[in-house]
Design a protein around this motif. Sequence first.
Motif, PDB file in Angstrom:
ATOM      1  N   TYR A 174      33.974  37.838  36.908  1.00 52.45           N
ATOM      2  CA  TYR A 174      35.118  38.502  36.844  1.00 52.45           C
ATOM      3  C   TYR A 174      36.198  38.455  38.009  1.00 52.45           C
ATOM      4  O   TYR A 174      37.321  38.526  38.122  1.00 52.45           O
ATOM      5  N   VAL A 204      35.311  33.567  32.468  1.00 48.15           N
ATOM      6  CA  VAL A 204      34.932  34.816  31.664  1.00 48.15           C
ATOM      7  C   VAL A 204      33.958  34.524  30.895  1.00 48.15           C
ATOM      8  O   VAL A 204      32.950  35.693  30.603  1.00 48.15           O
ATOM      9  N   ALA A 237      35.321  34.297  24.448  1.00 48.52           N
ATOM     10  CA  ALA A 237      35.606  34.256  25.780  1.00 48.52           C
ATOM     11  C   ALA A 237      36.900  33.790  25.890  1.00 48.52           C
ATOM     12  O   ALA A 237      37.760  34.081  26.892  1.00 48.52           O
ATOM     13  N   GLU A 293      39.201  36.671  25.063  1.00 51.56           N
ATOM     14  CA  GLU A 293      39.168  37.708  26.170  1.00 51.56           C
ATOM     15  C   GLU A 293      39.875  37.195  27.407  1.00 51.56           C
ATOM     16  O   GLU A 293      40.517  37.954  27.923  1.00 51.56           O
ATOM     17  N   LYS A 312      31.051  35.549  32.831  1.00 50.94           N
ATOM     18  CA  LYS A 312      31.292  37.259  33.118  1.00 50.94           C
ATOM     19  C   LYS A 312      31.391  37.180  34.814  1.00 50.94           C
ATOM     20  O   LYS A 312      31.018  38.144  35.232  1.00 50.94           O
TER      21      LYS A 312
END
Length: 364
Positions: free
Chosen positions: A295, A290, A352, A355, A293
């Motif tokens: 994903y 995360v 992070a 998230e 990034k």
Amino acid sequence: MKGYHIFIPNYSVGVDCYKEIPWVTRKYGKKAVVIGGKTAMEKAKDALLDGIAGSDVEITDFIWYGGEASYENAEELMKLDAVKNADMIFAVGGGRVMDTSKIVKERLDKPFFTFPTLGSNCAATTSIAVIYYPDGRVNNYFYAETPAEHVFINTKIIADSPANMFWAGIGDAISKELEAQLAIRGHEVDHTPLMGNQLSLICIDPLIKYGKKAYEDCKNSADSFELEQVALDIIITTGMVSNFMTTENDYYYNSSLAHGFYNGTSVIPACTQNHLHGEVVSFGSLVLLVYDKNYDECDKIMAFHKEMGLPLCMADIEITDDDLQAIADRTAQSREWTCVPYEVTKEKFIAAIKECDERGKKFK
């Protein structure tokens, strides 16, 4: 140009691999001392004695390692006549046994052979050791000049080991590819770390392909092809990556934010007391993805976590929003905090984690 050396261990795998002990060790002496965990030595003793039966190899003693991978326990072991007089050291057990024994073999300069009884980590293969204080706090990394001469992986003993340790070993092994790839990104590297980096690319796929079946087989104490493949991934592949990508002073691409996260959670008692190393690291791998990034890969690994019952959100490892500042503060003190190709801040790290938690809940 500056010269350097690298040593990597050989290995044997299978239910009868201990029978190779006399041939593998024939050039190193005849007297071996076993240093191990109490349960590990109990489980492996008959197979070890059967393996050397009829040969010149003699096991002179079975000695408990002390219960923690610490310099203090290593010092006590080095005082024992059975250890001082041995030609070879046989380390039998899990990661802390291996790491304690690395100090002993290094300081006494004795040939060293490892007999992992758990599929939980790569310590049987690596030169690096994680050393703790007697109270369980992480002390530092110990860098042995060489790893084991040979690793003996008895898959029947692995199959009979606690399934939760094997499960956590799968979680830990997932991190190796992700951390190695992130840590080395942006660096111009030469032959040896480059080779380790390429080797890291085969860590995750076998876990996804064989992990669920291997875990079920371990629950049922069943040796199988799938269990063997996963054990080799956990013990050998990730360990070889470490040996190629880790030095004491020149470079360190062995780990990154996943293990940094684990180090950070060491200040949260509920997490450290109730959850296994690889279990926590596996959530750290999701945090790494995360933060980076990445994903698509994160969703791929989260789907595997769901299949395996590995952590997907903070509640799974008993951490809360109130813990995150302390985790970030501790993580920022670790070497892994710097093993990233861009600036990492505590604020972004906390974000992070949050998230990752929200993303993981969607997989529940």
